[in-house]
Write an enzyme that holds these catalytic residues in place. Sequence first.
Site, short mmCIF file in Angstrom:
data_model
loop_
_atom_site.label_atom_id
_atom_site.label_comp_id
_atom_site.label_asym_id
_atom_site.label_seq_id
_atom_site.Cartn_x
_atom_site.Cartn_y
_atom_site.Cartn_z
N GLU A 38 -12.42 -1.12 -6.27
CA GLU A 38 -12.97 -1.90 -5.14
C GLU A 38 -14.40 -2.38 -5.41
OE1 GLU A 38 -11.85 -2.92 -2.02
OE2 GLU A 38 -9.81 -2.33 -2.51
N CYS A 92 0.87 -1.17 0.00
CA CYS A 92 0.00 0.00 0.00
C CYS A 92 0.90 1.22 0.00
CB CYS A 92 -0.86 -0.01 1.26
SG CYS A 92 -1.79 1.51 1.51
N1 DGL Z 1 -3.70 0.67 -2.56
C1 DGL Z 1 -3.29 1.71 -1.68
C2 DGL Z 1 -2.13 2.48 -2.21
O1 DGL Z 1 -1.28 1.87 -2.80
C3 DGL Z 1 -4.37 2.49 -0.96
C4 DGL Z 1 -5.46 3.08 -1.76
C5 DGL Z 1 -6.53 3.71 -0.89
O2 DGL Z 1 -7.04 3.02 0.00
O3 DGL Z 1 -6.83 4.89 -1.09
O4 DGL Z 1 -1.99 3.66 -2.02
#
Ligand code: DGL
Length: 309
Positions: free
Chosen positions: A159, A76
Amino acid sequence: MAANPYKRIGLFDSGVGGLSVLRQVALSCNGAQFIYLGDEARCPYGNRQKSEIGLFVDEIVTYLTSFQLDALIMACNTSCAMALDVAQARIQRSPATALFDLIEPTAQYLAESAECSKIGVMATFGTVSTRAFSLALRRHGYSGEVAEVACPALVPLIESGKLAEEAQNELLRAALKSYLLSLAGSSMIILGCTHFPFVASDIESLLLTDKDLQACFPEGVKLIDPALVLCRRLFPSAVSGLPAEDKYAEARQIDYFSPAFTFYTTGAVESFERAAAACLKTPVPRPLHLEVSVLEANGSASRNSVVEI
Ligand code: DGL
């Protein structure tokens, strides 16, 4: 395929985005067990404050390290950008677990190898607000231009697991076009949110077919997936060439029903299952449900405990 020094690997994300990292890691190494946690009850992370992300990361790292991991991958970028220091501090209590983020290796790799005068970054508001990619690129000596754009519409669309529906896909294409226009002239674009590799083929087809975008990127664009850069570092003999989107990842088979994979979500198990299957283009087993209150209790117990040195 390389011999794998990491037998048990944990990964986490706000939702299903980190599965793009899991997929690449699983394709790059043999014989590992994977524990994946999607914090869907608190997704998206991208619009949240740094202090909140810090707390979530602390709770999740505490929870996942209880599985005696050899490696923990922050799948993430928002967490990497806003709370890498929190994860690094917490992981010190688990010295056998190596911690990996996606931003630092990507910046280092591109600074050392990319011969281009402008790099674009697509990421969340949170990641863009920290300028984590541009600062890391500078730190590693990249002197070209860096343009970073926040892409808040993408995570909810991905999502939803409904991008195959025409109406949702229409929304996706409109959002992508406006984001790409603001990165005009980049010859590489970093997919700086782990959800985005799941729409890499939509980005590529827009770049090929849309006249306005063709005018903005006359020499074409290479998409960079940080997960491939990380795999290249972790398993050098398995990944070669420039880590652009791996066109073959979807075609190669991974059996997510094998006992090597355990999935947790803090959200609804059905929606994780639906979104994950839509993103990975193959069925996945129903995840285990993990209450946010369990993460919170674990985190606060750990913060309150005294560390003996
Ligand atoms: N997939 C995540 C990232 O790489 C988080 C996305 C989110 O929840 O806004 O930033």
